[in-house]
Design a protein around this motif. Structure first.
Motif, mmCIF file in Angstrom:
data_model
loop_
_atom_site.group_PDB
_atom_site.id
_atom_site.type_symbol
_atom_site.label_atom_id
_atom_site.label_comp_id
_atom_site.label_asym_id
_atom_site.label_seq_id
_atom_site.Cartn_x
_atom_site.Cartn_y
_atom_site.Cartn_z
ATOM 1 N N GLY A 1 0.805 -1.214 0.000
ATOM 2 C CA GLY A 1 0.000 0.000 0.000
ATOM 3 C C GLY A 1 0.836 1.261 0.000
ATOM 4 O O GLY A 1 0.460 2.272 -0.599
ATOM 5 N N LYS A 2 1.995 1.218 0.662
ATOM 6 C CA LYS A 2 2.836 2.411 0.746
ATOM 7 C C LYS A 2 3.323 2.872 -0.620
ATOM 8 O O LYS A 2 3.594 4.054 -0.817
ATOM 9 N N GLY B 1 -3.196 8.775 1.841
ATOM 10 C CA GLY B 1 -2.028 8.537 1.036
ATOM 11 C C GLY B 1 -1.401 7.185 1.094
ATOM 12 O O GLY B 1 -0.411 6.967 0.450
ATOM 13 N N GLU B 2 -1.895 6.216 1.836
ATOM 14 C CA GLU B 2 -1.194 4.949 1.872
ATOM 15 C C GLU B 2 -2.161 3.812 1.660
ATOM 16 O O GLU B 2 -2.175 2.845 2.360
ATOM 17 N N HIS C 1 2.164 3.607 9.371
ATOM 18 C CA HIS C 1 1.862 5.026 9.337
ATOM 19 C C HIS C 1 2.871 5.754 8.494
ATOM 20 O O HIS C 1 3.987 5.352 8.322
ATOM 21 N N GLY C 2 2.426 6.882 7.964
ATOM 22 C CA GLY C 2 3.295 7.643 7.100
ATOM 23 C C GLY C 2 2.781 9.047 6.967
ATOM 24 O O GLY C 2 2.282 9.618 7.900
ATOM 25 N N HIS C 3 2.892 9.598 5.784
ATOM 26 C CA HIS C 3 2.551 10.999 5.650
ATOM 27 C C HIS C 3 1.090 11.212 5.377
ATOM 28 O O HIS C 3 0.662 12.329 5.168
ATOM 29 N N PHE D 1 7.438 9.696 7.267
ATOM 30 C CA PHE D 1 7.600 9.954 5.836
ATOM 31 C C PHE D 1 8.525 8.928 5.188
ATOM 32 O O PHE D 1 8.337 8.543 4.034
ATOM 33 N N ASP D 2 9.550 8.497 5.935
ATOM 34 C CA ASP D 2 10.552 7.594 5.365
ATOM 35 C C ASP D 2 9.988 6.224 5.013
ATOM 36 O O ASP D 2 10.655 5.437 4.342
ATOM 37 N N HIS D 3 8.770 5.940 5.455
ATOM 38 C CA HIS D 3 8.135 4.684 5.061
ATOM 39 C C HIS D 3 7.763 4.694 3.582
ATOM 40 O O HIS D 3 7.437 3.649 3.019
ATOM 41 N N TYR D 4 7.801 5.856 2.948
ATOM 42 C CA TYR D 4 7.302 5.992 1.586
ATOM 43 C C TYR D 4 8.434 6.234 0.605
ATOM 44 O O TYR D 4 9.310 7.069 0.826
ATOM 45 N N ASP D 5 8.396 5.495 -0.498
ATOM 46 C CA ASP D 5 9.439 5.617 -1.512
ATOM 47 C C ASP D 5 9.455 6.995 -2.154
ATOM 48 O O ASP D 5 10.468 7.411 -2.714
#
Length: 509
Positions: free
Chosen positions: A183-184, A280-281, A292-294, A363-367
């Motif tokens: 999902g990310k 967003g994810e 979790h992310g942005h 945020f760093d969870h997302y490419d």
């Protein structure tokens, strides 16, 4: 043997109200009755979208494709009583007489603790600021302005040899973690809301996916089907697909016209805008795991270098062309395909950095995340938060979180008539003092130039050789006069020996 269930935390209650239109009755009704019904329908839907019926919540209206339903109204509200009232209040309208409720789904927003037990706490009790904001966005979601919605219910399988509930907790957690990683990769493209419905409806979870590109939803779900937690342990109910439109377009919907209705300013077919301004994810469905992310930013935070306005895009392209003619690189920082945003904060720098560091970890969870950092200016009472992303939609989504940082006073460009030119430099360590002295000299020249408002030199508090110059001007012509000047040309030539990398000059607003 009893298996360990994951802890959960619940937020707003959800009602998906699916309606079909009795088109024969509608066509046969007198014009006066149709007009009265439309007035009542628009009034009801507008009040719910504006949340005049409860202390908080979110609602939206969708035109559904296919035979399963014509309309979908989604409500998120703090209490079941709020949903009960909304459902019955609609039945009291004259418009409801021309509809049948062919399906519905009752559930509650939910986050689970498969990968982080902190997620099961109330957001106000979570110490990690970024994680707290993420949990809040999942429990109390704002329905995004995205054009498309896909809703479906689902269960976890209980077949012999494939019983999800017989698996050890750690094995389930590992599969949910892998599931979430897929999902990310759709951050900024697909937004989701997960609701739990055990005891409330016929399935165990409900899933809403939102996007401005219908194929993004299809691609995400296709990829997830090959994940073990789906291919082996998931059972899906019917899928519903629709397009969002504002309540005021109900007459156009009933007349078979395009919705959202075309606007005089040439707006696109999206109900409120272009970007996916939400969580967003997409794709973390089933037991609401806690990646979790942005995600979770509210719509409308358009921070960043590239706006959606065609005139702005054309103007930016013209500026880049002029800079290139002067042999000045004018792309986005760190490459042509990333997007930068800058926000200014007057909060205590240590407090600001602590909160930014928490968000950055998410945020760093997302490419799509390139970099987020705090830059500080000597002798100034404000810092700059710079966040760089590979896609504009991801940057816009992150902006929703960054705008809530302590002490935020402005984003780049809000304080001037034209905007801000951001200049990013990586200085060789042995020449850092030389660079600062040169900036002071150039700063003196800038102070005497027409249209110049202010220019600051800021340093990354984690890397003093990573420098950011923010220069604000009243007009494009004023800024370009500086870049055409001999003083700037001499500075560029001088910088070739002291910089470790090519400078990037970016219009941030």
């Amino acid at each position: 043997m009893t298996r360990e269930p994951p802890a959960t935390n619940e937020g707003w209650y959800a009602l998906h109200d699916f309606r079909t239109i009795d088109w024969d009755a509608w066509r046969d009704a007198p014009e006066r009755e149709r007009e009265a019904a439309l007035d009542a329908g628009v009034s009801f839907l507008r009040d719910r979208v504006d949340v005049t019926d409860a202390e908080d919540g979110s609602s939206a209206v969708f035109s559904m494709l296919g035979h399963k339903a014509d309309l979908l109204v989604i409500h998120f509200r703090p209490t079941m009583a709020d949903l009960d009232t909304a459902e019955r209040a609609f039945e009291e309208t004259a418009f409801a007489e021309y509809t049948d409720q062919t399906n519905s789904y009752v559930s509650v927003t939910e986050v689970g603790g498969y990968t982080n037990e902190e997620m099961t706490k109330e957001p106000s009790e979570i110490e990690d600021t970024g994680l707290a904001r993420y949990a809040e966005s999942k429990l109390y979601p704002e329905i995004p302005d995205s054009e498309f919605v896909c809703f479906y219910p689902m269960d976890k399988r209980r077949a012999p040899g494939e019983n999800w509930y017989d698996l050890p907790f750690d094995e389930r957690a590992d599969m949910m973690d892998t599931h979430g990683e897929i999902g990310k990769t759709y951050a900024g493209q697909v937004s989701q809301v997960i609701t739990g419905s055990i005891g409330f409806d016929d399935y165990e979870w409900g899933v809403d996916l939102f996007s401005n590109d219908a194929t993004n939803i299809k691609d995400l779900l296709y990829e997830l089907r090959f994940d073990e937690s789906s291919s082996k342990y998931a059972e899906f109910g019917p899928f519903y697909f629709g397009r969002q439109f504002p309540p005021e377009d109900l007459p156009a919907f009933m007349a078979g016209e395009a919705v959202p209705a075309e606007e005089d300013d040439g707006a696109s077919g999206h109900p409120h805008g272009e970007g996916d301004h939400a969580h967003g994810e997409g794709g973390h469905h089933g037991e609401s795991e806690s990646h979790h992310g942005h995600g979770g930013g509210e719509g409308g935070h358009h921070h960043g270098e590239s706006g959606g306005d065609r005139d702005s895009d054309d103007d930016a392209g013209s500026i880049r062309g002029e800079l290139e003619d002067l042999d000045i690189y004018a792309g986005q920082p760190h490459g042509e395909d990333v997007y930068a945003m800058v926000l200014y904060s007057e909060a205590d720098p240590d407090e600001l950095f602590e909160e930014v560091d928490g968000l950055r970890g998410n945020f760093d969870h997302y490419d799509t995340h390139v970099k987020t950092a705090v830059y500080e200016a000597s002798g100034r009472d404000r810092s700059a938060v710079v966040s760089i992303w590979e896609t504009q939609s991801a940057a816009d989504t992150a902006g929703g979180f960054l705008a809530d940082l302590p002490g935020i006073v402005a984003r780049a460009g809000e304080e001037s008539g034209f905007g801000t030119m951001g200049m990013f430099y990586t200085v060789k360590p042995e020449h850092r003092e030389d660079f600062v002295e040169k900036f002071e000299t150039v700063g003196g020249l800038l102070a005497d130039m027409d249209g110049h408002l202010e220019t600051d030199l800021l340093a990354n508090r984690e890397d003093e050789n990573d420098m950011f110059i923010a220069s604000q001007w009243e007009s494009k012509d004023d800024a370009m006069s500086f870049f055409r000047s001999d003083a700037f040309s001499d500075t560029v030539d001088w910088g070739r020996d002291v910089l470790a990398d090519r400078p990037r000059h970016v219009f941030l607003a």
